[in-house]
Design a protein around this motif. Structure first.
Motif, PDB file in Angstrom:
ATOM      1  N   GLN A 118      20.572   2.321  66.011  1.00  0.00           N
ATOM      2  CA  GLN A 118      21.170   3.355  65.171  1.00  0.00           C
ATOM      3  C   GLN A 118      21.060   2.996  63.692  1.00  0.00           C
ATOM      4  O   GLN A 118      20.673   3.835  62.858  1.00  0.00           O
ATOM      5  CB  GLN A 118      22.640   3.543  65.546  1.00  0.00           C
ATOM      6  N   ILE A 119      21.394   1.757  63.361  1.00  0.00           N
ATOM      7  CA  ILE A 119      21.335   1.305  61.971  1.00  0.00           C
ATOM      8  C   ILE A 119      19.907   1.361  61.445  1.00  0.00           C
ATOM      9  O   ILE A 119      19.640   1.832  60.325  1.00  0.00           O
ATOM     10  CB  ILE A 119      21.911  -0.117  61.837  1.00  0.00           C
ATOM     11  N   GLU A 120      18.952   0.885  62.247  1.00  0.00           N
ATOM     12  CA  GLU A 120      17.565   0.883  61.791  1.00  0.00           C
ATOM     13  C   GLU A 120      17.037   2.303  61.637  1.00  0.00           C
ATOM     14  O   GLU A 120      16.270   2.582  60.709  1.00  0.00           O
ATOM     15  CB  GLU A 120      16.704   0.073  62.766  1.00  0.00           C
ATOM     16  N   TYR A 121      17.458   3.182  62.532  1.00  0.00           N
ATOM     17  CA  TYR A 121      17.003   4.573  62.412  1.00  0.00           C
ATOM     18  C   TYR A 121      17.536   5.201  61.126  1.00  0.00           C
ATOM     19  O   TYR A 121      16.770   5.801  60.352  1.00  0.00           O
ATOM     20  CB  TYR A 121      17.453   5.397  63.620  1.00  0.00           C
ATOM     21  N   PHE A 122      18.833   5.078  60.874  1.00  0.00           N
ATOM     22  CA  PHE A 122      19.401   5.735  59.692  1.00  0.00           C
ATOM     23  C   PHE A 122      18.895   5.078  58.413  1.00  0.00           C
ATOM     24  O   PHE A 122      18.660   5.760  57.407  1.00  0.00           O
ATOM     25  CB  PHE A 122      20.928   5.716  59.750  1.00  0.00           C
ATOM     26  N   SER A 123      18.702   3.769  58.438  1.00  0.00           N
ATOM     27  CA  SER A 123      18.128   3.090  57.268  1.00  0.00           C
ATOM     28  C   SER A 123      16.725   3.616  56.989  1.00  0.00           C
ATOM     29  O   SER A 123      16.343   3.833  55.829  1.00  0.00           O
ATOM     30  CB  SER A 123      18.090   1.578  57.495  1.00  0.00           C
ATOM     31  N   SER A 124      15.942   3.842  58.048  1.00  0.00           N
ATOM     32  CA  SER A 124      14.583   4.357  57.861  1.00  0.00           C
ATOM     33  C   SER A 124      14.595   5.785  57.335  1.00  0.00           C
ATOM     34  O   SER A 124      13.735   6.171  56.533  1.00  0.00           O
ATOM     35  CB  SER A 124      13.789   4.287  59.169  1.00  0.00           C
ATOM     36  N   VAL A 125      15.567   6.572  57.769  1.00  0.00           N
ATOM     37  CA  VAL A 125      15.723   7.938  57.253  1.00  0.00           C
ATOM     38  C   VAL A 125      15.912   7.909  55.741  1.00  0.00           C
ATOM     39  O   VAL A 125      15.320   8.695  54.999  1.00  0.00           O
ATOM     40  CB  VAL A 125      16.918   8.640  57.942  1.00  0.00           C
ATOM     41  N   ILE A 126      16.740   6.978  55.278  1.00  0.00           N
ATOM     42  CA  ILE A 126      17.012   6.870  53.844  1.00  0.00           C
ATOM     43  C   ILE A 126      15.790   6.348  53.093  1.00  0.00           C
ATOM     44  O   ILE A 126      15.416   6.877  52.040  1.00  0.00           O
ATOM     45  CB  ILE A 126      18.241   5.966  53.615  1.00  0.00           C
ATOM     46  N   LEU A 127      15.154   5.328  53.650  1.00  0.00           N
ATOM     47  CA  LEU A 127      13.972   4.769  52.998  1.00  0.00           C
ATOM     48  C   LEU A 127      12.839   5.786  52.901  1.00  0.00           C
ATOM     49  O   LEU A 127      12.148   5.865  51.882  1.00  0.00           O
ATOM     50  CB  LEU A 127      13.486   3.534  53.768  1.00  0.00           C
ATOM     51  N   GLU A 128      12.655   6.562  53.956  1.00  0.00           N
ATOM     52  CA  GLU A 128      11.543   7.511  54.008  1.00  0.00           C
ATOM     53  C   GLU A 128      11.911   8.899  53.486  1.00  0.00           C
ATOM     54  O   GLU A 128      11.067   9.783  53.424  1.00  0.00           O
ATOM     55  CB  GLU A 128      11.045   7.613  55.451  1.00  0.00           C
ATOM     56  N   GLN A 129      13.204   9.053  53.126  1.00  0.00           N
ATOM     57  CA  GLN A 129      13.697  10.327  52.564  1.00  0.00           C
ATOM     58  C   GLN A 129      13.405  11.503  53.497  1.00  0.00           C
ATOM     59  O   GLN A 129      12.886  12.539  53.102  1.00  0.00           O
ATOM     60  CB  GLN A 129      13.094  10.556  51.176  1.00  0.00           C
ATOM     61  N   THR A 130      13.757  11.298  54.766  1.00  0.00           N
ATOM     62  CA  THR A 130      13.629  12.353  55.762  1.00  0.00           C
ATOM     63  C   THR A 130      15.017  12.735  56.264  1.00  0.00           C
ATOM     64  O   THR A 130      16.003  12.054  55.973  1.00  0.00           O
ATOM     65  CB  THR A 130      12.776  11.885  56.948  1.00  0.00           C
ATOM     66  N   GLU A 131      15.091  13.814  57.027  1.00  0.00           N
ATOM     67  CA  GLU A 131      16.368  14.254  57.583  1.00  0.00           C
ATOM     68  C   GLU A 131      16.540  13.676  58.983  1.00  0.00           C
ATOM     69  O   GLU A 131      15.584  13.627  59.761  1.00  0.00           O
ATOM     70  CB  GLU A 131      16.419  15.788  57.656  1.00  0.00           C
TER      71      GLU A 131
END
Length: 332
Positions: free
Chosen positions: A287-300
């Protein structure tokens, strides 16, 4: 380009200390840089987990320019206030479930996040365990035929005489908020369709006036039904089963496989016999890695704010049904 997301923890709750902070520290491209508590002992928690900064106020943490995203494990009734405050300070937010007390609250929170262009995700960590993806693959293969019913349970024993936020009506206590929300989320997620009506009955504790057991029926299109039980007064269970025309799937550790070292199990039964598959995932880390990647990649996020609002609309209907003792249609 930034390759690490800095997390701040807004409240030193037990779930933060037992599960989420360790998960962030196990994760790629994520680091806990600050923690705040207005009632607990943030300095002690910071020392325990080697966190650089400890604040005695939530606003101090939100003013920290090093913090990119906050994890918010505060009592349910405080989610709306602090999600909006975090959004106003430009912080992305991973908010514990249930995100809000009502769908109207959720709509206000999501609107605030959209206006400030920050990402929001409700922390249904179980959905990141790979056993659920495998369940959907089995359903799609046709092995159990056409799905007709789903049953889920999330129950445990709680001392109903103790002073516990889960029993505090003013803080958003009750079994439906605490664990029933998982059953509703799972029914929608696994069946990939929205319910059209609900019917719920509840055992309301006379001392605290919160629901300590809820049993519900979600009616879906094409005569598909999902039942659920959530409770503070039953033997611990966290499972679901999907029944089709040719067989069934049972997931006995659906929501908390982390208590079994991350090992989930899928049991498939058809006329050809029974087989079992075991799948391991560190769901909190995922969960943490997914949401961190969302922020890094600026996706929803895949599980976005609109999905959160819809889950809360179904919970609104459940509470209305419990109160009216009648079937209630779900608004969309």
């Amino acid at each position: 380009m930034k390759n690490t997301i800095n997390w701040g923890i807004l409240g030193d709750s037990s779930i933060a200390k037992k599960a989420v902070i360790p998960a962030i520290q196990r994760s790629k491209y994520a680091e806990v840089v600050a923690i705040a508590s207005q009632k607990g002992a943030p300095q002690e928690t910071a020392e325990e987990f080697n966190i650089a900064k400890a604040y005695s106020s939530y606003n101090q943490l939100l003013a920290d320019s090093q913090v990119d995203v906050i994890y918010l494990p505060l009592p349910n009734a405080l989610h709306k206030q602090w999600v909006i405050e975090a959004a106003l300070k430009g912080k992305h937010i991973l908010c514990e479930k249930p995100a809000a007390l009502t769908s109207a609250e959720a709509e206000e929170m999501i609107m605030a996040c959209r206006q400030k262009n920050v990402q929001f995700m409700e922390a249904f960590m179980y959905q990141f365990h790979l056993q659920h993806r495998r369940v959907q693959e089995i359903i799609a293969s046709g092995e159990i035929g056409k799905v007709k019913q789903m049953n889920s349970s999330f129950t445990y024993l709680l001392n109903l005489e103790e002073d516990n936020i889960r029993l505090n009506q003013n803080l958003g206590g009750g079994s439906l908020y605490d664990v029933g929300c998982y059953c509703i989320h799972a029914s929608r997620s696994i069946l990939q369709v929205e319910p059209i009506s609900v019917y719920c009955e509840a055992n309301i504790d006379s001392r605290t006036n919160v629901d300590v057991t809820v049993q519900g029926v979600l009616s879906f299109p094409e005569n598909v039904v999902a039942t659920f039980t959530c409770s503070f007064e039953q033997f611990p269970m966290n499972d679901y089963e999907i029944i089709g025309t040719k067989g069934k799937i049972v997931v006995p550790h659906a929501f908390r496989p982390d208590k079994r070292n991350g090992v989930g199990e899928i049991i498939v039964t058809t006329n050809d016999g029974e087989r079992s598959e075991k799948i391991e995932t560190d769901q909190y880390r995922a969960q943490i890695e997914y949401f961190s990647s969302v922020i890094l990649e600026q996706t929803e996020p895949i599980y976005n704010g609109q999905q959160t609002i819809q889950n809360m609309r179904i919970m609104d209907a459940c509470f209305q049904s419990m109160s009216q003792k009648s079937r209630v249609e779900v608004t969309s």
